[in-house]
Design a protein around this motif. Sequence first.
Motif, PDB file in Angstrom:
ATOM      1  N   PHE A 277      35.251  97.448  37.027  1.00 33.47           N
ATOM      2  CA  PHE A 277      33.912  97.121  37.510  1.00 33.47           C
ATOM      3  C   PHE A 277      33.953  96.353  38.837  1.00 33.47           C
ATOM      4  CE2 PHE A 277      32.894  97.819  32.989  1.00 33.47           C
ATOM      5  CZ  PHE A 277      31.815  98.665  33.124  1.00 33.47           C
ATOM      6  N   LYS A 278      35.126  95.929  39.272  1.00 36.92           N
ATOM      7  CA  LYS A 278      35.223  95.296  40.588  1.00 36.92           C
ATOM      8  C   LYS A 278      34.995  96.310  41.696  1.00 36.92           C
ATOM      9  CE  LYS A 278      38.390  92.229  41.363  1.00 36.92           C
ATOM     10  NZ  LYS A 278      39.723  91.577  41.477  1.00 36.92           N
ATOM     11  N   ASP A 279      35.222  97.595  41.395  1.00 37.65           N
ATOM     12  CA  ASP A 279      34.904  98.657  42.350  1.00 37.65           C
ATOM     13  C   ASP A 279      33.386  98.819  42.365  1.00 37.65           C
ATOM     14  OD1 ASP A 279      34.210 101.562  43.028  1.00 37.65           O
ATOM     15  OD2 ASP A 279      36.326 101.515  43.567  1.00 37.65           O
ATOM     16  N   SER A 280      32.759  98.539  43.488  1.00 36.39           N
ATOM     17  CA  SER A 280      31.293  98.515  43.550  1.00 36.39           C
ATOM     18  C   SER A 280      30.670  99.851  43.206  1.00 36.39           C
ATOM     19  CB  SER A 280      30.835  98.061  44.947  1.00 36.39           C
ATOM     20  OG  SER A 280      31.320  98.954  45.945  1.00 36.39           O
ATOM     21  N   ASN A 281      31.304 100.952  43.615  1.00 36.91           N
ATOM     22  CA  ASN A 281      30.736 102.255  43.318  1.00 36.91           C
ATOM     23  C   ASN A 281      30.854 102.593  41.829  1.00 36.91           C
ATOM     24  OD1 ASN A 281      29.899 102.729  45.908  1.00 36.91           O
ATOM     25  ND2 ASN A 281      30.910 104.705  46.098  1.00 36.91           N
ATOM     26  N   PHE A 282      31.967 102.190  41.214  1.00 36.39           N
ATOM     27  CA  PHE A 282      32.091 102.427  39.778  1.00 36.39           C
ATOM     28  C   PHE A 282      31.053 101.609  39.016  1.00 36.39           C
ATOM     29  CE2 PHE A 282      33.718 101.170  35.610  1.00 36.39           C
ATOM     30  CZ  PHE A 282      33.807 102.424  35.019  1.00 36.39           C
TER      31      PHE A 282
END
Length: 528
Positions: A277-282
């Motif tokens: 969830f640190k990946d903004s797009n994910f």
Amino acid sequence: MATATATTAAMPLPASDKIDGRKLVAFLAMVFGMFMAILDIQVVSASLPQIQAGLGASSDDIPWVQTAYLIAEVVMIPLSGFLSRAFSTRWTFAISCAGFTLMSFLCGTATNINQMIVYRALQGFIGGGMIPTVFAAAFTVFPRSKQPIVSPMIGLVATLAPTIGPTVGGILTDAMSWHWLFFINVVPGVIVSIITFILVDFDKPDLSLLDNFDWTGLLSMALFLGAMEYALEEGPNHDWFDRTSVLVMSILSAAGAVVFFIRVLTAKAPIVDLYAFKDSNFAAGSAFSFVLGIGLYGLTYLFPVYLSVIRGYDSKQIGETMFVTGLCMFFTAPVAGRLMAKIDVRYMIVAGLLGFGLNTWIMTYVTHDWDFYEILIPQILRGVSLMMCMVPISNIALGTLAPQRIKNASGLFNLMRNLGGAVGLAVINTLLNKREDLHLARLGEQVNWARDSVMETYENMKAGFSAFGSAADQMTISNLVGMMRREAFVLAFSDVFLMMTILFVALSGAIFFVKRPQVMGGGGGGGH
């Protein structure tokens, strides 16, 4: 120019752009297995009364045929990422499909409700691993340039199966018996299990992951998600915390969540890696997947309930009426794939969400005599909007992640859609109950004997029952009460559709906080 074009067309594709035939056949078999697993939920839900009669079950016990499946499945979906990393895609999917098939057969042979509940729980738990495994394979096996072809395929299956489930269930039950809701899975399930076991060779197992298996994380996740699913299923029908079991399960879910999140953030090898969830797009794609779950499962529930309760349709008539949505989804899927390769996918999501909003806004004008032609446009909008949302949302969430992170992320992404559906159904049922009571009270205030129009309606209706003598008065009052309940229920439907309209329109503005993902096409291998 013509010669040059022909020469170019005849040139072989770069190695990274080729789709291996063996992998394609294996993937298609996996997609069909996923279709069976998703379809099974809605197929059974449409025929619970027949299953209840066949097993001699009580009205309190029969909902567990669905609840047991959903609780077990929601635990397996995030766990599947760990299992596929440890045992490989081949073993995870083949065992999942084979177990689902065996439990389907046992469900069809169940002779009492206790057997059915046990078999359904095992079917949901074992079979739940198929869905996220297919999503993960789609984004790791094929080159990125082929995502406009592959993504619509899995998007169509993930959304079409719940939509046509009630139709298939009604047809099977009417034509044969409820047992065939489960037996229908056996032959295809065996074939898919064999094909995937023989052909799937996408990755290798990493058994070293089992050395640090987090049992505390698994048990706390099962308690957290399982108890929450139970509370969301049972709460709306029993006024939530007024029922002790719902209150207890909510407390257990909260306790499980605390332990689960502590373990996930501190364990050496966490059962689920939330750092995706640190990946903004994910994170954004998962949030949109949650809302898509509300639209997918919520509207798949609302339309049949309206047609059944207000219009008096049987399951076959409901299926024929809702067939339009499935047809629109089928024809929109390839269009969505083509658009994804040509335009900013964020615009597609906005169009899809606004299409959902227009669909539900039209339905706010619903009356008790709306039929096929009145809900035709909303059905078309729903089918088109589902595909316009599902395909780009899955690409935003999973399409730009590193291959080694996709298996875990796929489980989380699919979990968000299922949780969205569960939360959405709970809120929808609660709103329907509360708003129906409110409208019934307001209508009761208006229907009083001091009003000439009420007395005129009463006398006209009573004249129609005059042949029943002294019973005419009571029959007239019962008929008036029935009309009031019907209109209150329709008004409650209108209120729920309005709430959903606000949700979809409001969320469409949030898409511009999402980074524009990489354009699909060009090089980029699939990662193996």
